[in-house]
Design a protein around this motif. Structure first.
Motif, PDB file in Angstrom:
ATOM      1  N   MET A 169       5.490  13.238   0.806  1.00 55.23           N
ATOM      2  CA  MET A 169       5.312  13.268  -0.643  1.00 55.23           C
ATOM      3  C   MET A 169       5.113  14.691  -1.150  1.00 55.23           C
ATOM      4  O   MET A 169       4.468  15.499  -0.508  1.00 55.23           O
ATOM      5  CB  MET A 169       4.112  12.405  -1.042  1.00 55.23           C
ATOM      6  CG  MET A 169       4.268  10.956  -0.690  1.00 55.23           C
ATOM      7  SD  MET A 169       2.843   9.984  -1.235  1.00 55.23           S
ATOM      8  CE  MET A 169       3.158   8.436  -0.390  1.00 55.23           C
ATOM      9  N   ASP A 170       5.683  14.934  -2.306  1.00 53.83           N
ATOM     10  CA  ASP A 170       5.490  16.202  -3.010  1.00 53.83           C
ATOM     11  C   ASP A 170       4.505  15.900  -4.135  1.00 53.83           C
ATOM     12  O   ASP A 170       4.866  15.254  -5.121  1.00 53.83           O
ATOM     13  CB  ASP A 170       6.821  16.705  -3.548  1.00 53.83           C
ATOM     14  CG  ASP A 170       6.674  18.016  -4.309  1.00 53.83           C
ATOM     15  OD1 ASP A 170       5.543  18.537  -4.418  1.00 53.83           O
ATOM     16  OD2 ASP A 170       7.701  18.513  -4.804  1.00 53.83           O
TER      17      ASP A 170
ATOM     18  N   ARG B  93       0.815  -1.201   0.000  1.00 56.02           N
ATOM     19  CA  ARG B  93       0.000   0.000   0.000  1.00 56.02           C
ATOM     20  C   ARG B  93       0.855   1.260   0.000  1.00 56.02           C
ATOM     21  O   ARG B  93       1.714   1.444   0.837  1.00 56.02           O
ATOM     22  CB  ARG B  93      -0.884  -0.037   1.249  1.00 56.02           C
ATOM     23  CG  ARG B  93      -1.969   0.971   1.295  1.00 56.02           C
ATOM     24  CD  ARG B  93      -2.828   0.790   2.538  1.00 56.02           C
ATOM     25  NE  ARG B  93      -2.069   0.848   3.771  1.00 56.02           N
ATOM     26  CZ  ARG B  93      -1.721   1.979   4.381  1.00 56.02           C
ATOM     27  NH1 ARG B  93      -2.074   3.123   3.875  1.00 56.02           N
ATOM     28  NH2 ARG B  93      -1.043   1.951   5.502  1.00 56.02           N
ATOM     29  N   VAL B  94       0.607   2.138  -0.956  1.00 57.04           N
ATOM     30  CA  VAL B  94       1.169   3.488  -0.947  1.00 57.04           C
ATOM     31  C   VAL B  94      -0.029   4.425  -0.868  1.00 57.04           C
ATOM     32  O   VAL B  94      -0.911   4.378  -1.715  1.00 57.04           O
ATOM     33  CB  VAL B  94       2.000   3.785  -2.216  1.00 57.04           C
ATOM     34  CG1 VAL B  94       2.489   5.227  -2.200  1.00 57.04           C
ATOM     35  CG2 VAL B  94       3.161   2.816  -2.344  1.00 57.04           C
ATOM     36  N   SER B  95      -0.067   5.241   0.172  1.00 58.00           N
ATOM     37  CA  SER B  95      -1.216   6.108   0.388  1.00 58.00           C
ATOM     38  C   SER B  95      -0.807   7.573   0.286  1.00 58.00           C
ATOM     39  O   SER B  95      -0.031   8.068   1.109  1.00 58.00           O
ATOM     40  CB  SER B  95      -1.828   5.835   1.764  1.00 58.00           C
ATOM     41  OG  SER B  95      -2.808   6.800   2.060  1.00 58.00           O
ATOM     42  N   GLU B  96      -1.350   8.240  -0.728  1.00 53.36           N
ATOM     43  CA  GLU B  96      -1.107   9.673  -0.864  1.00 53.36           C
ATOM     44  C   GLU B  96      -1.824  10.440   0.241  1.00 53.36           C
ATOM     45  O   GLU B  96      -1.356  11.475   0.690  1.00 53.36           O
ATOM     46  CB  GLU B  96      -1.588  10.191  -2.237  1.00 53.36           C
ATOM     47  CG  GLU B  96      -0.864   9.589  -3.419  1.00 53.36           C
ATOM     48  CD  GLU B  96      -1.446   8.248  -3.852  1.00 53.36           C
ATOM     49  OE1 GLU B  96      -2.503   7.827  -3.312  1.00 53.36           O
ATOM     50  OE2 GLU B  96      -0.832   7.607  -4.718  1.00 53.36           O
TER      51      GLU B  96
ATOM     52  N   PHE C 151       0.743  15.675  -9.185  1.00 48.60           N
ATOM     53  CA  PHE C 151      -0.099  14.480  -9.035  1.00 48.60           C
ATOM     54  C   PHE C 151      -1.086  14.373 -10.196  1.00 48.60           C
ATOM     55  O   PHE C 151      -1.669  15.368 -10.594  1.00 48.60           O
ATOM     56  CB  PHE C 151      -0.854  14.561  -7.699  1.00 48.60           C
ATOM     57  CG  PHE C 151      -1.624  13.323  -7.377  1.00 48.60           C
ATOM     58  CD1 PHE C 151      -0.978  12.228  -6.859  1.00 48.60           C
ATOM     59  CD2 PHE C 151      -2.993  13.249  -7.610  1.00 48.60           C
ATOM     60  CE1 PHE C 151      -1.680  11.070  -6.556  1.00 48.60           C
ATOM     61  CE2 PHE C 151      -3.700  12.095  -7.315  1.00 48.60           C
ATOM     62  CZ  PHE C 151      -3.032  11.003  -6.783  1.00 48.60           C
ATOM     63  N   PRO C 152      -1.278  13.236 -10.805  1.00 44.84           N
ATOM     64  CA  PRO C 152      -0.736  11.911 -10.483  1.00 44.84           C
ATOM     65  C   PRO C 152       0.514  11.559 -11.285  1.00 44.84           C
ATOM     66  O   PRO C 152       0.900  10.397 -11.357  1.00 44.84           O
ATOM     67  CB  PRO C 152      -1.886  10.991 -10.863  1.00 44.84           C
ATOM     68  CG  PRO C 152      -2.497  11.650 -12.059  1.00 44.84           C
ATOM     69  CD  PRO C 152      -2.346  13.131 -11.819  1.00 44.84           C
ATOM     70  N   MET C 153       1.176  12.524 -11.889  1.00 51.99           N
ATOM     71  CA  MET C 153       2.338  12.251 -12.723  1.00 51.99           C
ATOM     72  C   MET C 153       3.656  12.479 -11.979  1.00 51.99           C
ATOM     73  O   MET C 153       4.710  12.531 -12.590  1.00 51.99           O
ATOM     74  CB  MET C 153       2.293  13.146 -13.979  1.00 51.99           C
ATOM     75  CG  MET C 153       1.031  12.970 -14.804  1.00 51.99           C
ATOM     76  SD  MET C 153       0.703  11.269 -15.287  1.00 51.99           S
ATOM     77  CE  MET C 153       1.997  11.018 -16.467  1.00 51.99           C
TER      78      MET C 153
END
Length: 158
Positions: free
Chosen positions: A138-139, A49-52, A143-145
């Motif tokens: 996170m920067d 899981r990666v959660s923004e 997003f999402p690129m």
């Protein structure tokens, strides 16, 4: 005087009993001398899981640590051997922790997923299977690129 030969298991049990006589698990190897070098190796089994939203990530891994404890060196046997998890509780272990860890756990099904091996020179290899949930600042300006770099920061109190 033919008696029965001593089994390898009996030899290892006697060897361990002798090595642990007077052993203090609260003192690191070479206490009062040079720092103990602990080598760390992580084999990532999977990233899940990666959660923004939470700025976290999760991974399942084998977390291996190795160090030399001269107090456990032996010459009675010709090879290294595996120790039981119960013996691990009697040994000094590094106090390695994850600075950016949120929640981690050792896999215990069906038995603790831990492996301990002792070598003749006193080197210990300690491996455990972990799931680590860690913070990842996170920067998200593209997003999402965007591309993220999520470190795993390790430390020790000693």
């Amino acid at each position: 005087m033919g008696g029965r030969p001593i089994s390898p298991t009996k030899n290892i049990s006697c060897l361990l009993d002798n090595l642990l006589k007077g052993y203090d698990q609260n003192l690191r190897p070479s206490f009062g001398g040079e720092p103990t070098t602990v080598e760390i190796d992580i084999e990532v089994r999977s990233m899940s899981r990666v959660s923004e939203m939470d700025m976290t990530y999760s991974m399942d891994c084998y977390f291996r640590q190795s160090w030399v404890d001269e107090r456990l060196a032996f010459s009675d046997l010709d090879e290294a051997f595996t120790l039981s998890v119960a013996v691990l509780e009697k040994l000094w272990k590094p106090d390695t922790f994850i600075y950016n860890g949120k929640q981690s756990y050792v896999h215990l099904i069906t038995t603790p997923n831990k492996f301990i091996r002792l070598y003749q020179n006193g080197r210990i290899l300690y491996s455990s299977r972990l799931t680590i949930n860690a913070n990842c600042p996170m920067d998200l300006h593209d997003f999402p690129m965007d591309t993220q770099h999520c470190p795993l920061k390790l430390g020790s109190c000693e």
